[in-house]
Design a protein around this motif. Structure first.
Motif, PDB file in Angstrom:
ATOM      1  N   LYS A   1       0.911  -1.329   0.158  1.00  0.00           N
ATOM      2  CA  LYS A   1       0.497  -0.123  -0.266  1.00  0.00           C
ATOM      3  C   LYS A   1       1.141   1.579  -0.212  1.00  0.00           C
ATOM      4  O   LYS A   1       0.422   2.595  -0.175  1.00  0.00           O
ATOM      5  N   GLU A   2       2.489   1.127  -0.272  1.00  0.00           N
ATOM      6  CA  GLU A   2       3.283   1.610   0.450  1.00  0.00           C
ATOM      7  C   GLU A   2       2.950   3.289  -1.163  1.00  0.00           C
ATOM      8  O   GLU A   2       3.101   4.113   0.043  1.00  0.00           O
ATOM      9  N   ASN A   3       2.691   3.578  -2.644  1.00  0.00           N
ATOM     10  CA  ASN A   3       2.301   4.075  -3.205  1.00  0.00           C
ATOM     11  C   ASN A   3       0.642   5.197  -2.648  1.00  0.00           C
ATOM     12  O   ASN A   3       1.413   6.176  -2.664  1.00  0.00           O
ATOM     13  N   GLY A   4       0.253   4.722  -1.467  1.00  0.00           N
ATOM     14  CA  GLY A   4      -1.046   5.689  -1.747  1.00  0.00           C
ATOM     15  C   GLY A   4      -0.837   6.555  -0.758  1.00  0.00           C
ATOM     16  O   GLY A   4      -1.412   7.111  -0.374  1.00  0.00           O
ATOM     17  N   PHE A   5       0.260   5.350   0.401  1.00  0.00           N
ATOM     18  CA  PHE A   5       0.610   5.763   1.927  1.00  0.00           C
ATOM     19  C   PHE A   5       0.841   7.147   1.837  1.00  0.00           C
ATOM     20  O   PHE A   5       0.112   7.933   3.005  1.00  0.00           O
ATOM     21  N   LEU A   6       2.011   8.398   1.482  1.00  0.00           N
ATOM     22  CA  LEU A   6       2.520   9.296   1.398  1.00  0.00           C
ATOM     23  C   LEU A   6       1.676   9.536   0.419  1.00  0.00           C
ATOM     24  O   LEU A   6       1.933   9.544  -0.313  1.00  0.00           O
ATOM     25  N   ILE A   7       1.154  11.044   1.742  1.00  0.00           N
ATOM     26  CA  ILE A   7       0.189  12.432   0.200  1.00  0.00           C
ATOM     27  C   ILE A   7       2.034  13.209  -0.063  1.00  0.00           C
ATOM     28  O   ILE A   7       2.618  13.946   1.050  1.00  0.00           O
ATOM     29  N   PRO A   8       1.805  13.737  -1.381  1.00  0.00           N
ATOM     30  CA  PRO A   8       3.485  13.966  -1.496  1.00  0.00           C
ATOM     31  C   PRO A   8       3.386  15.264  -1.500  1.00  0.00           C
ATOM     32  O   PRO A   8       2.459  16.018  -1.253  1.00  0.00           O
ATOM     33  N   GLY A   9       4.638  15.967  -1.739  1.00  0.00           N
ATOM     34  CA  GLY A   9       4.545  18.055  -0.665  1.00  0.00           C
ATOM     35  C   GLY A   9       3.519  18.279  -2.155  1.00  0.00           C
ATOM     36  O   GLY A   9       2.863  19.894  -1.155  1.00  0.00           O
ATOM     37  N   ASP A  10       3.480  18.522  -2.869  1.00  0.00           N
ATOM     38  CA  ASP A  10       2.743  19.511  -3.837  1.00  0.00           C
ATOM     39  C   ASP A  10       1.434  18.927  -3.466  1.00  0.00           C
ATOM     40  O   ASP A  10       0.491  19.490  -3.851  1.00  0.00           O
ATOM     41  N   LYS A  11       0.657  18.261  -2.721  1.00  0.00           N
ATOM     42  CA  LYS A  11      -0.413  17.991  -2.158  1.00  0.00           C
ATOM     43  C   LYS A  11      -0.973  18.334  -1.201  1.00  0.00           C
ATOM     44  O   LYS A  11      -2.055  18.198  -0.782  1.00  0.00           O
TER      45      LYS A  11
ATOM     46  N   ASP B   1       8.476  16.040  15.479  1.00  0.00           N
ATOM     47  CA  ASP B   1       8.823  15.297  14.623  1.00  0.00           C
ATOM     48  C   ASP B   1       8.389  14.600  13.188  1.00  0.00           C
ATOM     49  O   ASP B   1       8.118  15.975  12.921  1.00  0.00           O
ATOM     50  N   THR B   2      10.104  14.259  12.399  1.00  0.00           N
ATOM     51  CA  THR B   2       9.851  14.340  11.133  1.00  0.00           C
ATOM     52  C   THR B   2      10.543  12.827  11.067  1.00  0.00           C
ATOM     53  O   THR B   2      11.120  12.073  12.297  1.00  0.00           O
ATOM     54  N   VAL B   3       9.795  12.205  10.072  1.00  0.00           N
ATOM     55  CA  VAL B   3      11.508  11.156   9.674  1.00  0.00           C
ATOM     56  C   VAL B   3      11.287  11.335   8.420  1.00  0.00           C
ATOM     57  O   VAL B   3      11.554  11.968   7.028  1.00  0.00           O
ATOM     58  N   LYS B   4      12.776  10.796   7.822  1.00  0.00           N
ATOM     59  CA  LYS B   4      13.188  10.776   6.619  1.00  0.00           C
ATOM     60  C   LYS B   4      12.762   9.161   5.185  1.00  0.00           C
ATOM     61  O   LYS B   4      12.047   9.106   5.934  1.00  0.00           O
ATOM     62  N   ASP B   5      12.935  10.163   4.407  1.00  0.00           N
ATOM     63  CA  ASP B   5      12.662   9.172   3.527  1.00  0.00           C
ATOM     64  C   ASP B   5      12.660   7.450   3.385  1.00  0.00           C
ATOM     65  O   ASP B   5      11.476   6.809   2.462  1.00  0.00           O
ATOM     66  N   ASP B   6      13.485   7.096   3.809  1.00  0.00           N
ATOM     67  CA  ASP B   6      13.623   6.186   3.743  1.00  0.00           C
ATOM     68  C   ASP B   6      13.310   5.288   5.567  1.00  0.00           C
ATOM     69  O   ASP B   6      13.961   4.140   5.454  1.00  0.00           O
ATOM     70  N   ALA B   7      12.581   6.013   6.092  1.00  0.00           N
ATOM     71  CA  ALA B   7      12.322   5.304   7.747  1.00  0.00           C
ATOM     72  C   ALA B   7      11.115   3.918   7.466  1.00  0.00           C
ATOM     73  O   ALA B   7      10.860   3.918   6.291  1.00  0.00           O
TER      74      ALA B   7
ATOM     75  N   VAL C   1       7.742  13.997   5.695  1.00  0.00           N
ATOM     76  CA  VAL C   1       8.370  13.239   5.428  1.00  0.00           C
ATOM     77  C   VAL C   1       9.618  14.308   4.755  1.00  0.00           C
ATOM     78  O   VAL C   1       9.359  15.224   3.827  1.00  0.00           O
ATOM     79  N   VAL C   2      11.182  14.260   5.244  1.00  0.00           N
ATOM     80  CA  VAL C   2      11.924  14.591   4.824  1.00  0.00           C
ATOM     81  C   VAL C   2      13.041  14.008   4.648  1.00  0.00           C
ATOM     82  O   VAL C   2      13.640  12.806   4.173  1.00  0.00           O
ATOM     83  N   ASP C   3      14.097  14.747   3.104  1.00  0.00           N
ATOM     84  CA  ASP C   3      15.685  13.728   2.504  1.00  0.00           C
ATOM     85  C   ASP C   3      16.048  14.348   3.232  1.00  0.00           C
ATOM     86  O   ASP C   3      16.174  15.241   4.366  1.00  0.00           O
ATOM     87  N   ALA C   4      17.620  13.637   2.671  1.00  0.00           N
ATOM     88  CA  ALA C   4      18.609  13.785   4.150  1.00  0.00           C
ATOM     89  C   ALA C   4      18.983  15.202   3.874  1.00  0.00           C
ATOM     90  O   ALA C   4      20.066  15.961   4.994  1.00  0.00           O
TER      91      ALA C   4
ATOM     92  N   GLY D   1       6.736  15.059   1.464  1.00  0.00           N
ATOM     93  CA  GLY D   1       5.355  15.110   2.005  1.00  0.00           C
ATOM     94  C   GLY D   1       5.018  14.591   3.269  1.00  0.00           C
ATOM     95  O   GLY D   1       5.404  14.726   4.322  1.00  0.00           O
ATOM     96  N   ILE D   2       3.779  14.206   3.880  1.00  0.00           N
ATOM     97  CA  ILE D   2       2.962  13.837   5.183  1.00  0.00           C
ATOM     98  C   ILE D   2       2.682  12.380   4.957  1.00  0.00           C
ATOM     99  O   ILE D   2       2.406  11.619   3.805  1.00  0.00           O
ATOM    100  N   LEU D   3       3.354  11.054   6.297  1.00  0.00           N
ATOM    101  CA  LEU D   3       2.480  10.455   6.768  1.00  0.00           C
ATOM    102  C   LEU D   3       1.042  10.377   7.611  1.00  0.00           C
ATOM    103  O   LEU D   3       1.490  10.901   8.541  1.00  0.00           O
ATOM    104  N   THR D   4       0.269  10.395   7.273  1.00  0.00           N
ATOM    105  CA  THR D   4      -0.990  10.440   7.915  1.00  0.00           C
ATOM    106  C   THR D   4      -1.083   8.935   9.017  1.00  0.00           C
ATOM    107  O   THR D   4      -1.432   8.589   8.519  1.00  0.00           O
ATOM    108  N   ARG D   5      -2.328   9.535   9.886  1.00  0.00           N
ATOM    109  CA  ARG D   5      -2.672   8.525  10.328  1.00  0.00           C
ATOM    110  C   ARG D   5      -3.699   7.928   9.912  1.00  0.00           C
ATOM    111  O   ARG D   5      -4.385   6.977   9.999  1.00  0.00           O
ATOM    112  N   ARG D   6      -4.361   8.934   9.212  1.00  0.00           N
ATOM    113  CA  ARG D   6      -5.764   7.763   8.239  1.00  0.00           C
ATOM    114  C   ARG D   6      -5.226   6.944   7.817  1.00  0.00           C
ATOM    115  O   ARG D   6      -5.959   5.996   7.183  1.00  0.00           O
TER     116      ARG D   6
END
Ligand code: AMP
Length: 158
Positions: A13-23, A95-101, A118-121, A127-132
């Motif tokens: 489900k990972e593809n749909g998991f991250l809401i990308p920054g531009d959204k 709190d943040t996570v790296k894109d390879d967390a 979510v941030v890169d190095a 983008g963001i990972l949401t509880r929803r």
């Protein structure tokens, strides 16, 4: 550690998991607070990311961070907003996570946060990972795990 079977199914489900920054609705650190107030009211999200001109993640902003500046002794006034910008009031510890967390880290953070940025190095916002979205992925696992794996209860030792 998360069970490998569950981790693999969540990854499907990972593809749909991250809401990308531009959204993701966000503001710039140097935006006037009046602009940020209008945007937060319109988008109806309780908290949004604050970026700089190169998309680095600098903070988070909520309506109460803005309205706190509007409260006077026995009145509210939008006058103070005229001279303030987003970075004057934003939250800078979060709190943040790296894109390879890994999923373990993300799940722990989502217990206490409705979303995790979510941030890169280079600290560029991805983008963001949401509880929803996480709950949707869990729903997928809960409904499909027995179609993909043999899940049987182990005999009790007693
Ligand atoms: P949700 O799990 O969809 O209710 O989102 C939880 C929180 O994540 C919201 O209250 C916002 O703070 C943030 N959020 C979710 N989606 C967005 C978005 N597209 N833009 C900005 N913030 C968002």
């Amino acid at each position: 550690m998360i069970a490998k079977s569950i981790q693999d199914m969540l990854a499907e489900k990972e593809n749909g998991f991250l809401i990308p920054g531009d959204k993701v609705a966000s503001v710039q650190e140097d935006n006037p607070l009046t602009h940020a107030f209008l945007l937060l009211t319109k988008v109806r999200y309780s908290k949004i990311p604050v970026l700089d001109g190169q998309s680095h993640l600098l903070g988070l902003l909520t309506i109460p961070m803005i309205t706190n500046k509007m409260i006077e002794l026995d009145d509210i006034s939008q006058q103070p907003l005229q001279s303030l910008i987003v970075k004057d009031v934003m939250q800078t510890e979060f709190d943040t996570v790296k894109d390879d967390a890994n999923m373990d880290e993300v799940l722990h953070l989502l217990v206490d946060n409705p979303f995790v940025p979510v941030v890169d190095a280079d600290n560029v916002f991805c983008g963001i990972l949401t509880r929803r979205e996480m709950m949707k992925a869990f729903n997928f696992v809960a409904h499909n795990i027995e179609n993909k794996y043999d899940v049987t209860k182990k005999a009790s030792k007693e």
